[in-house]
Scaffold this motif. Structure first.
Motif, PDB file in Angstrom:
ATOM      1  N   ALA A   1      11.214   5.190  -5.461  1.00 24.11           N
ATOM      2  CA  ALA A   1      10.614   5.686  -6.706  1.00 24.11           C
ATOM      3  C   ALA A   1       9.110   5.698  -6.494  1.00 24.11           C
ATOM      4  O   ALA A   1       8.571   4.894  -5.722  1.00 24.11           O
ATOM      5  CB  ALA A   1      10.985   4.771  -7.859  1.00 24.11           C
ATOM      6  N   SER A   2       8.429   6.609  -7.187  1.00 15.63           N
ATOM      7  CA  SER A   2       6.966   6.677  -7.034  1.00 15.63           C
ATOM      8  C   SER A   2       6.398   7.562  -8.117  1.00 15.63           C
ATOM      9  O   SER A   2       7.122   8.335  -8.739  1.00 15.63           O
ATOM     10  CB  SER A   2       6.593   7.256  -5.669  1.00 15.63           C
ATOM     11  OG  SER A   2       7.105   8.556  -5.556  1.00 15.63           O
TER      12      SER A   2
ATOM     13  N   TYR B   1       6.956  10.251 -12.791  1.00 12.50           N
ATOM     14  CA  TYR B   1       7.599   9.197 -11.985  1.00 12.50           C
ATOM     15  C   TYR B   1       8.912   9.792 -11.495  1.00 12.50           C
ATOM     16  O   TYR B   1       9.659  10.384 -12.271  1.00 12.50           O
ATOM     17  CB  TYR B   1       7.848   7.989 -12.892  1.00 12.50           C
ATOM     18  CG  TYR B   1       8.186   6.712 -12.155  1.00 12.50           C
ATOM     19  CD1 TYR B   1       7.231   6.056 -11.404  1.00 12.50           C
ATOM     20  CD2 TYR B   1       9.458   6.158 -12.235  1.00 12.50           C
ATOM     21  CE1 TYR B   1       7.524   4.880 -10.737  1.00 12.50           C
ATOM     22  CE2 TYR B   1       9.762   4.964 -11.578  1.00 12.50           C
ATOM     23  CZ  TYR B   1       8.790   4.337 -10.831  1.00 12.50           C
ATOM     24  OH  TYR B   1       9.082   3.168 -10.172  1.00 12.50           O
ATOM     25  N   ARG B   2       9.166   9.663 -10.206  1.00 11.18           N
ATOM     26  CA  ARG B   2      10.351  10.343  -9.670  1.00 11.18           C
ATOM     27  C   ARG B   2      11.100   9.416  -8.718  1.00 11.18           C
ATOM     28  O   ARG B   2      10.545   8.445  -8.193  1.00 11.18           O
ATOM     29  CB  ARG B   2       9.943  11.606  -8.938  1.00 11.18           C
ATOM     30  CG  ARG B   2       9.129  11.219  -7.758  1.00 11.18           C
ATOM     31  CD  ARG B   2       8.554  12.288  -6.927  1.00 11.18           C
ATOM     32  NE  ARG B   2       7.585  11.600  -6.079  1.00 11.18           N
ATOM     33  CZ  ARG B   2       6.539  12.128  -5.549  1.00 11.18           C
ATOM     34  NH1 ARG B   2       6.265  13.375  -5.727  1.00 11.18           N
ATOM     35  NH2 ARG B   2       5.735  11.425  -4.794  1.00 11.18           N
TER      36      ARG B   2
ATOM     37  N   ALA C   1      -1.174  -2.835  -1.077  1.00 11.93           N
ATOM     38  CA  ALA C   1      -1.030  -4.300  -1.074  1.00 11.93           C
ATOM     39  C   ALA C   1      -0.804  -4.882  -2.466  1.00 11.93           C
ATOM     40  O   ALA C   1      -0.168  -5.911  -2.607  1.00 11.93           O
ATOM     41  CB  ALA C   1      -2.267  -4.938  -0.428  1.00 11.93           C
ATOM     42  N   SER C   2      -1.308  -4.204  -3.504  1.00 14.83           N
ATOM     43  CA  SER C   2      -1.149  -4.797  -4.834  1.00 14.83           C
ATOM     44  C   SER C   2       0.099  -4.305  -5.560  1.00 14.83           C
ATOM     45  O   SER C   2       0.370  -4.761  -6.665  1.00 14.83           O
ATOM     46  CB  SER C   2      -2.381  -4.491  -5.690  1.00 14.83           C
ATOM     47  OG  SER C   2      -2.627  -3.101  -5.704  1.00 14.83           O
ATOM     48  N   THR C   3       0.871  -3.395  -4.944  1.00 15.31           N
ATOM     49  CA  THR C   3       2.095  -2.922  -5.612  1.00 15.31           C
ATOM     50  C   THR C   3       3.331  -2.922  -4.719  1.00 15.31           C
ATOM     51  O   THR C   3       4.445  -2.954  -5.222  1.00 15.31           O
ATOM     52  CB  THR C   3       1.937  -1.463  -6.121  1.00 15.31           C
ATOM     53  OG1 THR C   3       1.763  -0.607  -4.985  1.00 15.31           O
ATOM     54  CG2 THR C   3       0.762  -1.318  -7.071  1.00 15.31           C
ATOM     55  N   GLY C   4       3.156  -2.803  -3.404  1.00 12.11           N
ATOM     56  CA  GLY C   4       4.307  -2.672  -2.506  1.00 12.11           C
ATOM     57  C   GLY C   4       4.873  -1.253  -2.480  1.00 12.11           C
ATOM     58  O   GLY C   4       5.845  -0.995  -1.786  1.00 12.11           O
ATOM     59  N   PHE C   5       4.267  -0.316  -3.207  1.00 14.27           N
ATOM     60  CA  PHE C   5       4.731   1.074  -3.161  1.00 14.27           C
ATOM     61  C   PHE C   5       4.101   1.767  -1.942  1.00 14.27           C
ATOM     62  O   PHE C   5       2.951   1.508  -1.599  1.00 14.27           O
ATOM     63  CB  PHE C   5       4.301   1.845  -4.420  1.00 14.27           C
ATOM     64  CG  PHE C   5       5.191   1.605  -5.614  1.00 14.27           C
ATOM     65  CD1 PHE C   5       5.149   0.411  -6.300  1.00 14.27           C
ATOM     66  CD2 PHE C   5       6.065   2.581  -6.054  1.00 14.27           C
ATOM     67  CE1 PHE C   5       5.955   0.182  -7.405  1.00 14.27           C
ATOM     68  CE2 PHE C   5       6.876   2.375  -7.161  1.00 14.27           C
ATOM     69  CZ  PHE C   5       6.824   1.176  -7.837  1.00 14.27           C
ATOM     70  N   ALA C   6       4.871   2.670  -1.325  1.00 14.98           N
ATOM     71  CA  ALA C   6       4.327   3.406  -0.170  1.00 14.98           C
ATOM     72  C   ALA C   6       4.644   4.897  -0.209  1.00 14.98           C
ATOM     73  O   ALA C   6       4.012   5.669   0.504  1.00 14.98           O
ATOM     74  CB  ALA C   6       4.874   2.814   1.129  1.00 14.98           C
ATOM     75  N   PHE C   7       5.626   5.299  -1.013  1.00 16.40           N
ATOM     76  CA  PHE C   7       6.151   6.662  -0.901  1.00 16.40           C
ATOM     77  C   PHE C   7       5.049   7.719  -0.979  1.00 16.40           C
ATOM     78  O   PHE C   7       4.924   8.573  -0.105  1.00 16.40           O
ATOM     79  CB  PHE C   7       7.203   6.928  -1.993  1.00 16.40           C
ATOM     80  CG  PHE C   7       7.869   8.256  -1.834  1.00 16.40           C
ATOM     81  CD1 PHE C   7       9.050   8.371  -1.124  1.00 16.40           C
ATOM     82  CD2 PHE C   7       7.299   9.423  -2.353  1.00 16.40           C
ATOM     83  CE1 PHE C   7       9.653   9.610  -0.948  1.00 16.40           C
ATOM     84  CE2 PHE C   7       7.899  10.660  -2.173  1.00 16.40           C
ATOM     85  CZ  PHE C   7       9.074  10.752  -1.480  1.00 16.40           C
ATOM     86  N   GLN C   8       4.234   7.662  -2.026  1.00 17.78           N
ATOM     87  CA  GLN C   8       3.244   8.719  -2.220  1.00 17.78           C
ATOM     88  C   GLN C   8       2.143   8.649  -1.157  1.00 17.78           C
ATOM     89  O   GLN C   8       1.640   9.665  -0.677  1.00 17.78           O
ATOM     90  CB  GLN C   8       2.652   8.627  -3.639  1.00 17.78           C
ATOM     91  CG  GLN C   8       1.666   9.703  -3.990  1.00 17.78           C
ATOM     92  CD  GLN C   8       2.276  11.124  -3.951  1.00 17.78           C
ATOM     93  OE1 GLN C   8       3.495  11.291  -3.831  1.00 17.78           O
ATOM     94  NE2 GLN C   8       1.425  12.121  -4.008  1.00 17.78           N
ATOM     95  N   ARG C   9       1.797   7.435  -0.765  1.00 15.38           N
ATOM     96  CA  ARG C   9       0.771   7.299   0.287  1.00 15.38           C
ATOM     97  C   ARG C   9       1.280   7.888   1.606  1.00 15.38           C
ATOM     98  O   ARG C   9       0.523   8.488   2.375  1.00 15.38           O
ATOM     99  CB  ARG C   9       0.397   5.821   0.449  1.00 15.38           C
ATOM    100  CG  ARG C   9      -0.404   5.295  -0.747  1.00 15.38           C
ATOM    101  CD  ARG C   9      -0.293   3.797  -0.887  1.00 15.38           C
ATOM    102  NE  ARG C   9      -0.974   3.013   0.119  1.00 15.38           N
ATOM    103  CZ  ARG C   9      -2.220   2.558   0.021  1.00 15.38           C
ATOM    104  NH1 ARG C   9      -2.927   2.814  -1.050  1.00 15.38           N
ATOM    105  NH2 ARG C   9      -2.756   1.831   0.966  1.00 15.38           N
ATOM    106  N   VAL C  10       2.574   7.707   1.862  1.00 15.86           N
ATOM    107  CA  VAL C  10       3.163   8.268   3.083  1.00 15.86           C
ATOM    108  C   VAL C  10       3.113   9.795   3.037  1.00 15.86           C
ATOM    109  O   VAL C  10       2.836  10.456   4.052  1.00 15.86           O
ATOM    110  CB  VAL C  10       4.620   7.744   3.252  1.00 15.86           C
ATOM    111  CG1 VAL C  10       5.400   8.594   4.246  1.00 15.86           C
ATOM    112  CG2 VAL C  10       4.609   6.280   3.679  1.00 15.86           C
TER     113      VAL C  10
END
Ligand SMILES: Cc1cc2nc3c(=O)[nH]c(=O)nc-3n(C[C@H](O)[C@H](O)[C@H](O)COP(=O)(O)OP(=O)(O)OC[C@H]3O[C@@H](n4cnc5c(N)ncnc54)[C@H](O)[C@@H]3O)c2cc1C
Length: 372
Positions: free
Chosen positions: A45-46, A83-84, A266-275
């Motif tokens: 999710a992102s 948000y998807r 580092a402050s969220t653990g989300f990576a999808f959009q950054r990738v």
């Protein structure tokens, strides 16, 4: 022949393959994966405020989120964001739509043993390549973890219709904080089905307690959500190292990508959009410059914010709820999401930080600056 090898066909490997396919360069590309993490059961999710190459892979789109902080539940619109949710199988299928018509893309099943100066070693065989993109081994020296994001999620089927199918809960702090700053995340499928995830920011020396996580999930479902009887259809868990320090990404002709490349925020653990943004930048650099190194610089200011937040909440868990309450106090979630996307200006940041205890954060910042 200038060959590209992508080590790992997970989120970052597949995203890069798709982005390389559309920039129309003619290098043969080989994606190698040993199948240890099948895409089938995975999903990401992102949030995003722009169209993306892999949007067709998203199976759910939301324009609101729910948050519960300081004893209050709020529904927030996302403004220009959406948000998807992207499932692994759908991601693989959409990537194949880009790569299948191009004969220079190959997907190889194999184990990457090591990255060599002029390629990779796969199942003991040397595979020469001009450029290697590595999402599986990473650099020998990584910065130390500032904290760990430990989460355990249950995909549940509940007796009662308790979930709001249209609105995910980004964070709900009605869960014990004794072992670390914790919240519950709820991603609904329909009124009876959801992924309910317990998430904690843990100091590097704190060990995850699976029994406590399960107890917190059961308590949330029973006492907060009022789910009645429920069945756990699937459990997932992970402990992700969160690093605010800079990760060296280039070694000779190899570039690390994905989580190994430091793309977990580092402050969220989300990576999808950054990738997605990183994949687009790599493909563009190869296309324009003939090398993959013209990538946007990392922001020292946002790394500092992430590090300070992790220092503060791992020492004083109650500060996470305060920080999220301050960031998400506006009518829409857009200002907070823009900040988490590292797209705010310093004056916008000062406004967002009002409501957080300045002395606590300044002391943590000073400590970081002195010890760096
Ligand atoms: C359970 C979980 C849920 C997450 N949910 C989200 C989310 O909802 N949103 C979000 O933004 N981020 C999420 N993340 C964080 C991050 O987006 C993911 O970890 C993401 O998959 C990272 O992409 P990657 O390409 O670095 O790694 P991966 O997607 O894990 O890909 C690595 C690939 O390499 C293969 N592999 C590994 N070692 C070898 C080897 N030696 N040789 C060959 N192949 C190998 C594996 O089979 C895998 O396919 C989540 C992380 C986890 C662990």
């Amino acid at each position: 022949m200038t060959r590209i090898v992508i080590a790992g066909g997970g989120l970052s490997g597949l995203s890069l393959a798709a982005h390389l396919a559309v920039v129309d360069h003619r290098h043969p590309v080989i994606v190698v994966d040993d199948g240890r993490d099948p895409l089938g059961g995975r999903a990401w999710a992102s949030w995003s405020d722009r169209a993306g190459l892999l949007d067709a892979a998203a199976c759910r789109w939301f324009d609101k989120i729910r948050v519960h902080v300081n004893g209050t539940t709020k529904v927030l619109r996302l403004g220009r964001y959406r948000y998807r949710v992207v499932r692994g199988g759908d991601l693989a299928e959409v990537v194949r739509r880009f790569t299948d018509p191009l004969r220079h893309f190959t997907f190889l099943e194999g184990h990457v043993d090591r990255i060599a100066d002029d390629g990779v070693v796969v199942d003991g065989q040397h595979l020469r390549a001009r450029w290697v993109f590595d999402s599986v081994l990473g650099q020998a020296e990584e910065p130390p973890a500032d904290a760990f994001l430990s989460f355990r999620g249950w995909r549940v089927h509940t007796e009662r219709a308790v979930f709001d199918a249209e609105i995910p809960t980004l964070f709900d702090f009605r869960t014990p904080q004794a072992r670390g700053a914790s919240f519950v995340y709820v991603l609904p499928d329909d009124a009876h089905h959801a992924l309910v995830e317990h998430t904690s920011f843990l100091a590097p020396d704190v060990v995850t307690d699976p029994a406590a996580q399960r107890e917190a999930l059961a308590e949330y479902l029973t006492e907060v959500v009022g789910a009645g009887r429920y069945e756990i259809e699937r459990e997932e868990h992970a402990v992700l190292p969160l690093r605010a320090g800079r990760t060296g990404r280039v070694h000779g002709n190899a570039v690390t990508i994905g989580a190994k490349g430091g793309l977990l925020k580092a402050s969220t653990g989300f990576a999808f959009q950054r990738v997605q943004l990183d994949s687009a930048a790599i493909a563009e650099s190869l296309h324009r410059n003939g090398h993959p190194f013209a990538l946007p610089g990392e922001s020292a200011r946002f790394r500092m914010f992430d590090g300070v937040l992790l220092d503060v909440v791992t020492k004083e868990p109650a500060q996470l709820e305060r920080a999220f309450a301050a960031l998400f106090r506006y009518r829409t979630a857009e200002p907070a999401l823009r900040f988490l996307d590292e797209a705010t200006t310093p004056s916008q940041e000062w406004r967002l930080f009002a409501g957080m205890p300045a002395a606590t954060y300044l002391a943590a910042a000073r400590h970081r600056l002195v010890s760096s």
